[in-house]
Structure formats: structure tokens, C-alpha cells
Design a protein around this motif. Structure first.
Motif, PDB file in Angstrom:
ATOM      1  N   LEU A 182       8.759 -25.220  21.448  1.00  0.00           N
ATOM      2  CA  LEU A 182       9.408 -26.526  21.587  1.00  0.00           C
ATOM      3  C   LEU A 182       8.608 -27.638  20.926  1.00  0.00           C
ATOM      4  CD1 LEU A 182      10.538 -26.260  25.328  1.00  0.00           C
ATOM      5  CD2 LEU A 182      11.841 -25.667  23.271  1.00  0.00           C
ATOM      6  N   SER A 183       7.287 -27.493  20.865  1.00  0.00           N
ATOM      7  CA  SER A 183       6.458 -28.515  20.225  1.00  0.00           C
ATOM      8  C   SER A 183       5.065 -27.965  19.965  1.00  0.00           C
ATOM      9  CB  SER A 183       6.360 -29.776  21.091  1.00  0.00           C
ATOM     10  OG  SER A 183       5.679 -29.494  22.298  1.00  0.00           O
ATOM     11  N   THR A 184       4.369 -28.602  19.012  1.00  0.00           N
ATOM     12  CA  THR A 184       2.982 -28.257  18.709  1.00  0.00           C
ATOM     13  C   THR A 184       2.187 -29.539  18.518  1.00  0.00           C
ATOM     14  OG1 THR A 184       3.297 -28.181  16.307  1.00  0.00           O
ATOM     15  CG2 THR A 184       3.718 -26.141  17.528  1.00  0.00           C
ATOM     16  N   ASP A 185       0.877 -29.447  18.732  1.00  0.00           N
ATOM     17  CA  ASP A 185      -0.004 -30.590  18.516  1.00  0.00           C
ATOM     18  C   ASP A 185      -1.338 -30.060  18.012  1.00  0.00           C
ATOM     19  OD1 ASP A 185      -0.641 -33.536  18.944  1.00  0.00           O
ATOM     20  OD2 ASP A 185      -2.228 -32.599  20.146  1.00  0.00           O
ATOM     21  N   LEU A 186      -1.718 -30.428  16.798  1.00  0.00           N
ATOM     22  CA  LEU A 186      -2.953 -29.936  16.183  1.00  0.00           C
ATOM     23  C   LEU A 186      -3.889 -31.099  15.855  1.00  0.00           C
ATOM     24  CD1 LEU A 186      -1.561 -27.318  13.627  1.00  0.00           C
ATOM     25  CD2 LEU A 186      -2.241 -26.951  16.015  1.00  0.00           C
ATOM     26  N   ASN A 187      -5.194 -30.860  16.008  1.00  0.00           N
ATOM     27  CA  ASN A 187      -6.193 -31.890  15.764  1.00  0.00           C
ATOM     28  C   ASN A 187      -7.490 -31.258  15.270  1.00  0.00           C
ATOM     29  OD1 ASN A 187      -4.877 -34.261  17.588  1.00  0.00           O
ATOM     30  ND2 ASN A 187      -4.759 -32.313  18.682  1.00  0.00           N
ATOM     31  N   SER A 188      -8.289 -32.035  14.549  1.00  0.00           N
ATOM     32  CA  SER A 188      -9.650 -31.627  14.210  1.00  0.00           C
ATOM     33  C   SER A 188     -10.482 -32.865  13.922  1.00  0.00           C
ATOM     34  CB  SER A 188      -9.676 -30.673  13.002  1.00  0.00           C
ATOM     35  OG  SER A 188      -9.248 -31.340  11.833  1.00  0.00           O
ATOM     36  N   ASP A 189     -11.800 -32.699  14.043  1.00  0.00           N
ATOM     37  CA  ASP A 189     -12.723 -33.795  13.756  1.00  0.00           C
ATOM     38  C   ASP A 189     -14.049 -33.199  13.295  1.00  0.00           C
ATOM     39  OD1 ASP A 189     -14.398 -36.014  13.680  1.00  0.00           O
ATOM     40  OD2 ASP A 189     -13.479 -36.958  15.431  1.00  0.00           O
ATOM     41  N   GLY A 190     -14.264 -33.220  11.979  1.00  0.00           N
ATOM     42  CA  GLY A 190     -15.440 -32.608  11.380  1.00  0.00           C
ATOM     43  C   GLY A 190     -16.760 -33.279  11.703  1.00  0.00           C
ATOM     44  N   ARG A 191     -16.725 -34.428  12.350  1.00  0.00           N
ATOM     45  CA  ARG A 191     -17.976 -35.089  12.741  1.00  0.00           C
ATOM     46  C   ARG A 191     -18.757 -34.254  13.752  1.00  0.00           C
ATOM     47  NH1 ARG A 191     -16.057 -40.688  15.051  1.00  0.00           N
ATOM     48  NH2 ARG A 191     -14.439 -39.277  15.867  1.00  0.00           N
ATOM     49  N   LYS A 224     -10.388 -33.224  25.447  1.00  0.00           N
ATOM     50  CA  LYS A 224      -9.466 -32.994  24.339  1.00  0.00           C
ATOM     51  C   LYS A 224      -8.358 -32.007  24.693  1.00  0.00           C
ATOM     52  CE  LYS A 224     -12.512 -34.312  20.516  1.00  0.00           C
ATOM     53  NZ  LYS A 224     -13.297 -35.270  21.313  1.00  0.00           N
ATOM     54  N   LEU A 225      -8.656 -31.018  25.520  1.00  0.00           N
ATOM     55  CA  LEU A 225      -7.624 -30.059  25.908  1.00  0.00           C
ATOM     56  C   LEU A 225      -6.542 -30.726  26.745  1.00  0.00           C
ATOM     57  CD1 LEU A 225      -9.776 -26.901  26.725  1.00  0.00           C
ATOM     58  CD2 LEU A 225      -8.264 -27.244  24.758  1.00  0.00           C
ATOM     59  N   ALA A 226      -6.934 -31.564  27.679  1.00  0.00           N
ATOM     60  CA  ALA A 226      -5.943 -32.273  28.487  1.00  0.00           C
ATOM     61  C   ALA A 226      -5.101 -33.209  27.618  1.00  0.00           C
ATOM     62  CB  ALA A 226      -6.645 -33.058  29.595  1.00  0.00           C
ATOM     63  N   GLU A 227      -5.753 -33.910  26.694  1.00  0.00           N
ATOM     64  CA  GLU A 227      -5.037 -34.844  25.818  1.00  0.00           C
ATOM     65  C   GLU A 227      -4.007 -34.125  24.953  1.00  0.00           C
ATOM     66  OE1 GLU A 227      -7.966 -36.921  23.568  1.00  0.00           O
ATOM     67  OE2 GLU A 227      -8.487 -38.302  25.207  1.00  0.00           O
ATOM     68  N   THR A 228      -4.407 -33.000  24.347  1.00  0.00           N
ATOM     69  CA  THR A 228      -3.471 -32.314  23.449  1.00  0.00           C
ATOM     70  C   THR A 228      -2.309 -31.692  24.221  1.00  0.00           C
ATOM     71  OG1 THR A 228      -3.276 -30.728  21.633  1.00  0.00           O
ATOM     72  CG2 THR A 228      -4.755 -30.100  23.400  1.00  0.00           C
ATOM     73  N   ALA A 229      -2.573 -31.197  25.427  1.00  0.00           N
ATOM     74  CA  ALA A 229      -1.488 -30.635  26.230  1.00  0.00           C
ATOM     75  C   ALA A 229      -0.487 -31.717  26.609  1.00  0.00           C
ATOM     76  CB  ALA A 229      -2.049 -29.959  27.477  1.00  0.00           C
ATOM     77  N   GLY A 310     -12.112 -25.234  19.516  1.00  0.00           N
ATOM     78  CA  GLY A 310     -13.155 -24.406  18.927  1.00  0.00           C
ATOM     79  C   GLY A 310     -13.958 -25.183  17.901  1.00  0.00           C
ATOM     80  N   GLY A 311     -14.833 -24.466  17.207  1.00  0.00           N
ATOM     81  CA  GLY A 311     -15.685 -25.075  16.207  1.00  0.00           C
ATOM     82  C   GLY A 311     -14.887 -25.868  15.189  1.00  0.00           C
ATOM     83  N   GLY A 312     -15.498 -26.920  14.727  1.00  0.00           N
ATOM     84  CA  GLY A 312     -14.821 -27.800  13.757  1.00  0.00           C
ATOM     85  C   GLY A 312     -15.185 -29.266  13.937  1.00  0.00           C
ATOM     86  N   LEU A 313     -14.977 -29.818  15.105  1.00  0.00           N
ATOM     87  CA  LEU A 313     -14.168 -29.284  16.198  1.00  0.00           C
ATOM     88  C   LEU A 313     -12.697 -29.256  15.802  1.00  0.00           C
ATOM     89  CD1 LEU A 313     -15.765 -31.069  19.297  1.00  0.00           C
ATOM     90  CD2 LEU A 313     -15.998 -28.664  18.710  1.00  0.00           C
ATOM     91  N   ALA A 314     -12.004 -28.223  16.235  1.00  0.00           N
ATOM     92  CA  ALA A 314     -10.569 -28.088  16.028  1.00  0.00           C
ATOM     93  C   ALA A 314      -9.935 -27.794  17.378  1.00  0.00           C
ATOM     94  CB  ALA A 314     -10.265 -26.961  15.040  1.00  0.00           C
ATOM     95  N   TRP A 315      -8.811 -28.443  17.661  1.00  0.00           N
ATOM     96  CA  TRP A 315      -8.157 -28.209  18.945  1.00  0.00           C
ATOM     97  C   TRP A 315      -6.645 -28.461  18.810  1.00  0.00           C
ATOM     98  CZ3 TRP A 315     -10.948 -32.452  17.637  1.00  0.00           C
ATOM     99  CH2 TRP A 315     -10.409 -33.717  17.874  1.00  0.00           C
TER     100      TRP A 315
END
Length: 322
Positions: A182-191, A224-229, A310-315
Motif C-alpha cells: 500500500l505504501s513505501t518510505d525510503l531514507n538514507s543519510d551518508g553523514r 528513525k524506525l518509528a518515524e518511517t513507519a 542499517g549501515g549508510g545509514l539507510a532506513w
């Protein structure tokens, strides 16, 4: 509108089971120390010569059998992994060959522990755009091959395994009652690269070992997990009260519990397998989905939220109706 609907699910775990007590022989640690900090009791390690693509193939075969299909019915394979057999070709093409799939295409996705969420989003995009009708999405890892066995803060946390979902395009009304993604949400932050990484690769000429700043990863994970959910649920015009099951990345029971609390959900709505598998990175969500179905927890019509970092960070996260 087209929806990517789950038609089959399966998993595979290597035969060798490693209990916490085994680490007491070589490290200053104990079963109680590992359980209290992570919730992990045991994990599986791949046998010598047992590669990531082999694990992935067995999980894929289980998902296909569950769907009553074969490799010939599949248009595409997306394999999420950070421990592919070789630099290239992709492990996905090895699975493609092992399944006897001579048409379509296959490729790997590398987003570490968030890899399966990224792969699901990729598969969904292929299906809703009409580029593929049936997509096999796999998460598979052999993290036991990149451990520093002298670092008790990391080597006790990880395990090997694989899980797979078969998605198929179906026409539906386009509401939140539809089955499928029904939906997806992807994020990353290389810092935040230095919080979780492997200190090897092409630039060093070595495969390297995993390095992690556990306390900082924990802090980012819960937030970040709560935010993306929440973001993924909002995109689907749904709220936490609509959720039947959260199937989180299985890294640490304290992260899982803290995230559930931030989502306003009780733990009886969370599928937990970390005690049996440890952190299997990109394999952890499909493994937990498959086990959740096997246990009779996840049933047709249930609203499921998956989330991982996970690493990246990617979530990211995916909301789907089973």
C-alpha cells in the motif's frame, strides 16, 4: 490500480545452530550477558562452502512452492544482500540460474539491514509501472563471514539465513483495503557512515570485518524506525490503530520494544524472531514474515508494517496487506 500482492513466502536457515554458550569458550561473555543486551539466544551459521546465493535459492524455492509456481513463472528477481558471493556477477543472477529461469532479469540491492525494505519498494515500482508481473524478492546473508571474532560487542549479534516473498500484479480498487503493498518510505543519510560499516572492499583489497558504534546506532534506530513507519502509514491513509502486525528488522529486542512503544503498539502485535536468528541483516524481515505465517500469526487480510535500518545509514518501511 495495480497492486503488488504477496502470493508466496518461504525461508531457509543453515543447519548449524550456534547457542550463546559457544562464545563463552573464546570471549569474555556469557549467555546471560548476550540475552540481556540483545534478546538473542542462538543463531545459524552457514557451512563451509555454503554461499549467500545458495541460501537465497533455497528460500526462493520455498516461496515458489508456497505459491504453487516455479522459476519459469517469474519475471524478475531482486536479491537484497551485503554479502554476495562475488564482487560480480550479482548473486541474484546465480539464483536465477539455479531456479531454471531463462527469461526476465535479476539484480542485487545493497542497503545492508534495510536492504529487504528497499528491495520491496523496487519490486513494487516494477509491478505498478507494468515492467514486471511477478517479482521474487529475497533477502539473504552470510554475515558470519565478515565478523571480527575478537569483538564481543558485534560478533555475538549476527547470523546467517534467507527469506523470500513472491509478489504478483493484481488489479484492485486503489483503497487501503486492497491486498498487497500500500505504501513505501525510503531514507538514507551518508553523514552517519562511520556508525556501522565494514572496513574492507575494493579500495583495501580485503573483505574486511564489521565495525559498529552500538550505542549511537541504537539511538538513531529507535527514532528513525518509528518515524518511517508513521510516514508509510500516513501515505496509505492509515494509523497505528489499523496495524495488525509489525514485522521489524530483528537486530535487538530493546530496539524492537522501544520502537513498538513509540508506535503506540503492544508487543503482542510484533513478530519477534531475534532470539532464534540473531541479526541476519537483509534476511531478517523476510525470515520473520515467513516464520510469522508459519506460526499462524500473519493471516490473509492482516495489515503488516515492516521497518528496518542499517549501515549508510539507510532506513525505511513498507505497509502491505497480506
Amino acid at each position: 490500480m495495480l497492486r503488488a500482492v504477496v502470493k508466496g513466502v518461504g525461508h531457509y536457515l543453515p543447519e548449524r545452530i550456534v547457542p550463546n554458550a559457544e562464545f563463552e569458550k573464546s570471549l569474555d561473555t556469557s549467555d546471560e550477558w548476550i540475552r540481556s543486551r540483545s534478546g538473542i539466544e542462538r543463531r545459524h551459521f552457514a557451512a563451509e562452502g555454503e554461499t549467500t546465493s545458495m541460501l537465497a535459492t533455497k528460500a526462493a524455492q520455498a516461496a515458489l512452492a508456497n505459491a504453487g509456481m516455479t522459476g519459469a513463472d517469474v519475471d524478475a528477481i531482486i536479491l537484497a544482500t551485503s554479502t554476495a558471493d562475488f564482487t560480480f556477477p550479482s548473486a541474484a543472477t546465480m539464483v536465477q540460474n539455479a531456479l531454471g529461469m531463462t527469461k526476465g532479469f535479476a539484480y542485487d540491492v545493497q542497503a545492508v539491514c534495510a536492504g529487504f525494505v528497499y528491495a520491496l519498494a523496487n519490486a513494487n515500482a516494477l509491478i505498478v509501472s507494468g515492467q514486471a508481473r511477478r517479482v521474487l524478492v529475497i533477502g539473504a546473508e552470510t554475515f558470519s563471514r565478515i565478523m571480527d571474532w575478537t569483538d564481543r560487542s558485534t560478533c555475538v549479534l549476527f547470523g546467517d539465513g534467507a527469506g523470500a516473498l513472491l509478489l504478483e500484479a493484481e488489479d484492485h480498487a486503489g483503497t487501503s483495503d486492497d491486498p498487497g503493498i500500500l505504501s513505501t518510505d525510503l531514507n538514507s543519510d551518508g553523514r552517519y557512515r562511520d556508525l556501522l560499516y565494514v572496513d574492507g572492499g575494493i579500495s583495501t583489497g580485503t573483505s574486511g570485518v564489521l565495525r559498529m558504534q552500538g550505542r549511537e546506532v541504537f539511538r538513531h534506530a529507535v527514532e528513525k524506525l518509528a518515524e518511517t513507519a508513521h510516514a508509510a502509514l500516513a501515505k496509505a491513509s492509515l494509523g497505528h490503530e489499523d496495524v495488525d502486525w509489525v514485522v521489524p528488522h530483528q537486530a535487538n529486542i530493546r530496539i524492537i520494544q522501544s520502537t513498538a512503544k513509540k508506535l503506540g503498539l503492544e508487543m503482542d502485535k510484533v513478530v519477534v524472531t531475534v532470539q532464534d536468528h540473531g541479526n541476519t541483516s537483509a534476511a531478517s524481515i523476510p525470515l520473520a514474515l515467513s516464520v510469522g505465517v508459519e506460526r499462524g500469526q500473519i493471516k490473509p487480510g492482516d495489515l503488516v508494517v515492516t521497518e528496518a535500518i542499517g549501515g549508510g545509514l539507510a532506513w525505511g518501511s513498507v505497509v502491505l496487506r497480506w
